[in-house]
Design an enzyme around this catalytic site. Structure first.
Site, mmCIF file in Angstrom:
data_model
loop_
_atom_site.group_PDB
_atom_site.id
_atom_site.type_symbol
_atom_site.label_atom_id
_atom_site.label_comp_id
_atom_site.label_asym_id
_atom_site.label_seq_id
_atom_site.Cartn_x
_atom_site.Cartn_y
_atom_site.Cartn_z
ATOM 1 N N THR A 121 -23.156 11.428 102.420
ATOM 2 C CA THR A 121 -22.483 10.121 102.411
ATOM 3 C C THR A 121 -22.327 9.624 103.843
ATOM 4 O OG1 THR A 121 -21.346 10.726 100.392
ATOM 5 C CG2 THR A 121 -20.386 8.922 101.666
ATOM 6 N N CYS A 258 -14.483 14.126 97.612
ATOM 7 C CA CYS A 258 -15.120 12.808 97.754
ATOM 8 C C CYS A 258 -14.151 11.638 97.780
ATOM 9 C CB CYS A 258 -16.126 12.602 96.632
ATOM 10 S SG CYS A 258 -17.621 13.545 96.885
ATOM 11 N N LYS A 261 -11.776 11.301 100.853
ATOM 12 C CA LYS A 261 -12.570 11.133 102.077
ATOM 13 C C LYS A 261 -13.283 9.773 102.083
ATOM 14 C CE LYS A 261 -16.785 13.306 103.198
ATOM 15 N NZ LYS A 261 -17.427 12.292 103.954
HETATM 16 C C1 UDX Z 1 -16.381 11.979 92.371
HETATM 17 C C2 UDX Z 1 -17.274 10.919 91.719
HETATM 18 O O1 UDX Z 1 -16.951 10.814 90.331
HETATM 19 C C3 UDX Z 1 -18.739 11.264 91.925
HETATM 20 O O2 UDX Z 1 -19.547 10.227 91.404
HETATM 21 C C4 UDX Z 1 -19.010 11.454 93.411
HETATM 22 O O3 UDX Z 1 -20.346 11.869 93.641
HETATM 23 C C5 UDX Z 1 -18.061 12.473 94.026
HETATM 24 O O4 UDX Z 1 -16.708 12.089 93.738
HETATM 25 P P1 UDX Z 1 -15.554 14.437 91.739
HETATM 26 O O5 UDX Z 1 -14.822 14.437 93.038
HETATM 27 O O6 UDX Z 1 -16.329 15.642 91.361
HETATM 28 O O7 UDX Z 1 -16.592 13.206 91.684
HETATM 29 O O8 UDX Z 1 -14.478 14.226 90.590
HETATM 30 P P2 UDX Z 1 -14.012 13.148 89.508
HETATM 31 O O9 UDX Z 1 -14.184 13.734 88.170
HETATM 32 O O10 UDX Z 1 -14.581 11.809 89.731
HETATM 33 O O11 UDX Z 1 -12.445 13.135 89.818
HETATM 34 C C6 UDX Z 1 -11.934 12.858 91.126
HETATM 35 C C7 UDX Z 1 -10.432 12.926 91.128
HETATM 36 O O12 UDX Z 1 -9.871 11.854 90.380
HETATM 37 C C8 UDX Z 1 -9.865 14.197 90.499
HETATM 38 O O13 UDX Z 1 -8.749 14.608 91.269
HETATM 39 C C9 UDX Z 1 -9.436 13.755 89.125
HETATM 40 O O14 UDX Z 1 -8.424 14.552 88.568
HETATM 41 C C10 UDX Z 1 -8.932 12.357 89.430
HETATM 42 N N1 UDX Z 1 -8.930 11.474 88.266
HETATM 43 C C11 UDX Z 1 -10.089 11.182 87.616
HETATM 44 C C12 UDX Z 1 -7.725 10.903 87.866
HETATM 45 O O15 UDX Z 1 -6.667 11.155 88.451
HETATM 46 N N2 UDX Z 1 -7.731 10.059 86.799
HETATM 47 C C13 UDX Z 1 -8.868 9.728 86.142
HETATM 48 O O16 UDX Z 1 -8.784 8.934 85.202
HETATM 49 C C14 UDX Z 1 -10.095 10.325 86.545
#
Ligand code: UDX
Length: 425
Positions: A121, A258, A261
């Site tokens: 990124t 992700c 950051k």
């Molecule tokens: C994210 C993006 O979804 C992905 O496309 C990118 O490449 C990297 O960042 P990730 O960090 O693996 O992926 O997790 P994700 O499932 O998206 O959740 C991120 C955070 O948001 C988690 O802490 C999750 O618990 C939180 N979350 C997610 C919420 O609090 N509420 C939601 O409705 C969805």
């Protein structure tokens, strides 16, 4: 196709194994000898469902090898993927030192017409910068592109095998065609655009999802003031096809490697380009304040955290990963430590790596709740949401804090707990 994948972190290992599983000849490169040794033996240094199996299979088939030599990895590679870390620098923007040193190291070995793809990124403008670095070291003809990664931890293999879309940032037609060819077996949604647009698409995608989560968290706070149930509200708005039902789970804030950051980097980038009074800056601050804000509110409801035995369930930032980077558990545990609670943590995979003052990690959920005055269920791990908390209910008063609204309030109350959800009851 002969592919070199530089950086064997999360994205690097998954991408290498997926391309190799499609029959490409992939060499994974990392400067860390221990990682190379362990990956060559088929051992993934972190937990990700399905990845160990895929790694072993592709190693055995001979499609995937690992090295720490740039010469070995780059000399024959038609396409080189840069997948090294871009941590945030002191000013909040992405620190590109690893991307730049990678470009410099690969340059002397580049094959004629090689394509250098940035998957890390990075902010708009990075392609020109790496082209300049490479050109200082070689006269070979090459092109660059930006193909941002959208995989989610916990479902990384599936997301890479079947991405929702493949975004290819390049201004060179042939380069675009070659990268499309490589991705065609994975997705029929391939979108070619300028590198700057691809880089902005990555930041914008993560920032949008983070903003949605922050939005529903704030709606939850308002629901608590007026008796509405945020889950009902989310259902009521999500059915609008313009809005949708995804990423509507309120909680203690988003975490991971992700969202925090990328949002803070986009915020720093906007400040640097003179757009400081914008949404990105606010979203980041609100998420940082989220867990302490809820803990303070809960403090009053549980009658103070001091000397309370608190079971903290779910240390990873989300289910199906052992990753604790920016996990809400960190802010929650630190808050409890500062307020004199005794904390018993449990997670099916993740280990607590923070301060251990008043904290002990338990191997089973039963042990964590054995004498709990309060239970905080932070993460929706299947092991946690399917657990029968009625079985472990004690005779003393107990609070059940449903940090993800995964439990039926009536069932929990009928067992004798005082139920506290997010934006409900
Ligand atoms: C994210 C993006 O979804 C992905 O496309 C990118 O490449 C990297 O960042 P990730 O960090 O693996 O992926 O997790 P994700 O499932 O998206 O959740 C991120 C955070 O948001 C988690 O802490 C999750 O618990 C939180 N979350 C997610 C919420 O609090 N509420 C939601 O409705 C969805």
């Amino acid at each position: 196709m002969k592919i070199a994948c530089i950086g064997t972190g999360f994205v690097g290992v998954v991408t290498s194994a997926v391309f190799a599983s499609h029959g490409h000849e992939v060499i994974g490169l990392d400067i860390d000898e221990n990682k190379i040794k362990s990956l060559s033996e088929g051992k993934v240094p972190f937990f990700e469902p399905g990845l160990n199996e895929l790694l072993k299979k592709t190693l055995n088939e001979g499609h995937l090898t690992f090295t720490n030599s740039y010469k070995n990895a780059i000399t024959d590679a038609e396409m080189i993927f840069i997948m090294v870390g871009t941590p945030s620098a002191a000013d909040g923007q992405a620190d590109l030192k690893y991307v730049f040193s990678t470009a410099e190291s690969m340059a002397p070995y580049l094959k004629e017409n090689a394509i250098v793809v940035i998957k890390s990124t990075v902010p708009p403008g990075t392609n020109e910068q790496i082209e300049k670095i490479i050109k200082q070291k070689t006269k070979t003809t090459f092109t660059t592109a930006s193909v941002p990664e959208f995989l989610r931890e916990g479902s990384a293999v599936e997301d890479t095998l079947h991405p929702s879309r493949v975004v290819i940032g390049t201004t060179d037609k042939k380069t675009g065609e070659k990268i499309s060819q490589l991705h065609q077996p994975l997705s029929n949604k391939i979108i070619i655009m300028k590198p700057e647009s691809a880089q902005m698409a990555k930041y914008a995608s993560n920032t949008y999802l983070a903003t949605r989560i922050t939005f529903i968290n704030q709606i939850a706070d308002l629901c608590e003031k007026n008796g509405a149930d945020v889950e009902e509200v989310a259902a009521g708005i999500g059915e609008d096809p313009r809005i949708g039902t995804h990423y509507w789970y309120p909680g203690f804030g988003y975490g991971g490697s992700c969202f925090p950051k990328d949002v803070s980097e986009l915020a720093a980038y906007s400040r640097a380009v003179g757009e400081s009074n914008n949404l990105m800056n606010k979203v980041h601050q609100l998420n940082l304040a989220r867990a302490p804000y809820l803990m303070k509110k809960l403090d009053q409801k549980v009658g103070g955290w001091k000397n309370k035995q608190v079971a903290v369930l779910g240390l990873s930032f989300k289910p199906n990963t052992d990753d604790t980077r920016e996990a809400p558990s960190i802010a929650i545990i630190e808050y409890l430590q500062q307020h004199g609670a005794q904390i018993l943590g449990f997670d099916p995979k993740a280990k607590w790596v923070g301060k251990t003052t008043n904290f002990s990690q338990k191997n089973s959920l039963e042990e964590a709740v054995i004498n709990a005055d309060a239970i905080i269920a932070i993460i929706e791990w299947p092991e946690i949401i399917s657990f029968d908390f009625c079985k472990t209910r004690l005779s003393k008063p107990q609070f059940f804090i449903d940090g993800r609204n995964q439990f039926d309030p009536t069932t929990i109350k009928n067992c004798g707990y005082t139920y506290l959800g997010i934006g409900r009851e």
